[in-house]
Design a protein around this motif. Structure first.
Motif, PDB file in Angstrom:
ATOM      1  N   SER A 196     -23.854  35.247 -12.727  1.00  0.00           N
ATOM      2  CA  SER A 196     -24.437  34.207 -11.894  1.00  0.00           C
ATOM      3  C   SER A 196     -25.252  33.193 -12.609  1.00  0.00           C
ATOM      4  N   VAL A 197     -24.786  31.990 -12.444  1.00  0.00           N
ATOM      5  CA  VAL A 197     -25.548  30.880 -13.191  1.00  0.00           C
ATOM      6  C   VAL A 197     -25.738  29.947 -12.113  1.00  0.00           C
ATOM      7  N   LYS A 198     -27.089  29.523 -11.889  1.00  0.00           N
ATOM      8  CA  LYS A 198     -27.444  28.387 -10.860  1.00  0.00           C
ATOM      9  C   LYS A 198     -27.990  27.232 -11.535  1.00  0.00           C
ATOM     10  N   PHE A 199     -27.442  26.060 -11.428  1.00  0.00           N
ATOM     11  CA  PHE A 199     -27.638  24.836 -12.126  1.00  0.00           C
ATOM     12  C   PHE A 199     -28.533  23.934 -11.135  1.00  0.00           C
ATOM     13  N   GLU A 200     -29.752  23.508 -11.470  1.00  0.00           N
ATOM     14  CA  GLU A 200     -30.662  22.617 -10.895  1.00  0.00           C
ATOM     15  C   GLU A 200     -31.002  21.405 -11.752  1.00  0.00           C
TER      16      GLU A 200
ATOM     17  N   LYS B 256     -29.974  41.852 -16.317  1.00  0.00           N
ATOM     18  CA  LYS B 256     -30.334  40.774 -17.387  1.00  0.00           C
ATOM     19  C   LYS B 256     -30.440  39.526 -16.817  1.00  0.00           C
ATOM     20  N   GLU B 257     -31.457  38.608 -17.220  1.00  0.00           N
ATOM     21  CA  GLU B 257     -31.815  37.743 -16.773  1.00  0.00           C
ATOM     22  C   GLU B 257     -32.214  36.720 -17.821  1.00  0.00           C
ATOM     23  N   LEU B 258     -31.753  35.479 -17.557  1.00  0.00           N
ATOM     24  CA  LEU B 258     -32.550  34.025 -18.359  1.00  0.00           C
ATOM     25  C   LEU B 258     -32.700  33.107 -17.509  1.00  0.00           C
ATOM     26  N   VAL B 259     -33.972  32.782 -17.465  1.00  0.00           N
ATOM     27  CA  VAL B 259     -34.469  31.373 -16.550  1.00  0.00           C
ATOM     28  C   VAL B 259     -34.998  30.300 -17.785  1.00  0.00           C
TER      29      VAL B 259
ATOM     30  N   GLY C 191     -34.829  17.787 -20.220  1.00  0.00           N
ATOM     31  CA  GLY C 191     -34.055  16.520 -19.544  1.00  0.00           C
ATOM     32  C   GLY C 191     -33.500  16.824 -18.132  1.00  0.00           C
ATOM     33  N   GLN C 192     -33.055  15.886 -17.474  1.00  0.00           N
ATOM     34  CA  GLN C 192     -32.322  16.051 -16.050  1.00  0.00           C
ATOM     35  C   GLN C 192     -30.850  16.312 -16.427  1.00  0.00           C
ATOM     36  N   ILE C 193     -30.262  17.403 -15.722  1.00  0.00           N
ATOM     37  CA  ILE C 193     -28.797  17.818 -15.968  1.00  0.00           C
ATOM     38  C   ILE C 193     -28.193  17.385 -14.683  1.00  0.00           C
ATOM     39  N   ASP C 194     -26.809  17.238 -14.799  1.00  0.00           N
ATOM     40  CA  ASP C 194     -25.801  16.833 -13.481  1.00  0.00           C
ATOM     41  C   ASP C 194     -25.369  18.438 -13.274  1.00  0.00           C
TER      42      ASP C 194
ATOM     43  N   ILE D 137     -22.723  28.296 -21.779  1.00  0.00           N
ATOM     44  CA  ILE D 137     -23.233  27.383 -20.381  1.00  0.00           C
ATOM     45  C   ILE D 137     -23.117  26.040 -21.100  1.00  0.00           C
ATOM     46  N   ARG D 138     -22.539  25.034 -20.456  1.00  0.00           N
ATOM     47  CA  ARG D 138     -22.310  23.522 -20.744  1.00  0.00           C
ATOM     48  C   ARG D 138     -23.173  22.792 -19.612  1.00  0.00           C
ATOM     49  N   LEU D 139     -24.270  22.191 -20.214  1.00  0.00           N
ATOM     50  CA  LEU D 139     -25.036  21.195 -19.405  1.00  0.00           C
ATOM     51  C   LEU D 139     -24.651  19.703 -19.706  1.00  0.00           C
ATOM     52  N   VAL D 140     -24.619  18.956 -18.569  1.00  0.00           N
ATOM     53  CA  VAL D 140     -24.222  17.766 -19.098  1.00  0.00           C
ATOM     54  C   VAL D 140     -25.428  16.751 -18.503  1.00  0.00           C
ATOM     55  N   LYS D 141     -25.978  16.067 -19.485  1.00  0.00           N
ATOM     56  CA  LYS D 141     -27.019  15.346 -19.460  1.00  0.00           C
ATOM     57  C   LYS D 141     -27.130  14.188 -18.417  1.00  0.00           C
ATOM     58  N   MET D 142     -27.925  13.886 -17.683  1.00  0.00           N
ATOM     59  CA  MET D 142     -27.985  12.771 -17.001  1.00  0.00           C
ATOM     60  C   MET D 142     -28.262  11.410 -17.873  1.00  0.00           C
TER      61      MET D 142
END
Length: 202
Positions: free
Chosen positions: A30-34, A45-48, A54-57, A72-77
C-alpha cells in the motif's frame, strides 16, 4: 515495525524512490501519496517520508512492485532538484552547488559586447589623412564634390544656370560657368579621351 532500506534518484520534474522489499506481494503493498507526505506499507514493513522536501502531485505519482524492490515515482509540482527527500529548510547543497553552477555557466556563455563607437573612432583616428601634396589623387570624389558645391553656392544666377545646363545636357562630361556661351545652344557630350559615350541601357 521494520523500516525499509531505500534510495532515490531525481530529475528536475520527477523523483524515483527504490524501496528494497524483496518478494513483496503487490496485493499487500500500500502506497499513499499526499502533497508533502509519502507512506509505504507491506504488512509489518513500513516507510514514511515527511515532510517531503518539495510538493508532489499525488494524482500523477505512482509505483511498481518488482521482485527485489518497489519503485515509487513522484511527480514534482515545481521543477528543480531536491537533493534530499525530506526537510523543511533548504539543503546546504542547494545553496552552495547550484549558485556556483549557474554562475560558472553565465561566465562561460556571456559574450563581451563590442563598443562599436569606440572602434570606429579608433579606426578613424588611426587613419592619417593624406594631403594632395603627398598623393595627387587624395580626397577623391568627396573633395571634388565639396569644391563644386562651394563653387555653386557662391556663384551668381547666370553661373548657376550655366553649370546646371552644361552638366545635364553633356551627360556629366562638361561643366561650364560661362552662361553667354552655354545659353546659345545645346551642350555637346564630350567623353574623356579614349572612351566612348553610350546612353544608359544601350
Amino acid at each position: 515495525m521494520t523500516t525499509l532500506r531505500h534510495e532515490f534518484y531525481e530529475t528536475d520534474d520527477k523523483l524515483t524512490i527504490s524501496v528494497f522489499d524483496k518478494g513483496a506481494d503487490p496485493e499487500q503493498v500500500s502506497v499513499k501519496f499526499e502533497p508533502r507526505r509519502l507512506s509505504y506499507k507491506n504488512g509489518e514493513k513500513e516507510l514514511v517520508l515527511e515532510p517531503l522536501k518539495g510538493q508532489i502531485d499525488p494524482e500523477a505519482s505512482g509505483y511498481t512492485v518488482g521482485k527485489v524492490k518497489v519503485e515509487i515515482r513522484l511527480v514534482k509540482m515545481a521543477q528543480g532538484r531536491w537533493v534530499s527527500l525530506v526537510g523543511d529548510s533548504p539543503d546546504p547543497m542547494t545553496t552552495t552547488v547550484i549558485p556556483q553552477a549557474s554562475s560558472s555557466t553565465t561566465t562561460t556563455t556571456r559574450k563581451p559586447k563590442k563598443n562599436w563607437e569606440g572602434i570606429t573612432t579608433e579606426i578613424l583616428s588611426a587613419e592619417k589623412e593624406v594631403t594632395s601634396d603627398q598623393d595627387p589623387n587624395a580626397g577623391g570624389d568627396a573633395t571634388v564634390n565639396s569644391f563644386f558645391q562651394k563653387l555653386y553656392s557662391e556663384a551668381d544666377e547666370d553661373t548657376k544656370r550655366a553649370m546646371l545646363k552644361s552638366y545635364q545636357e553633356s551627360g556629366g562630361t562638361t561643366l561650364s560657368t560661362n552662361w553667354s556661351e552655354v545659353g546659345k545652344g545645346h551642350v555637346e557630350v564630350k567623353p574623356p579621351q579614349g572612351s566612348e559615350w553610350k546612353k544608359w541601357g544601350a
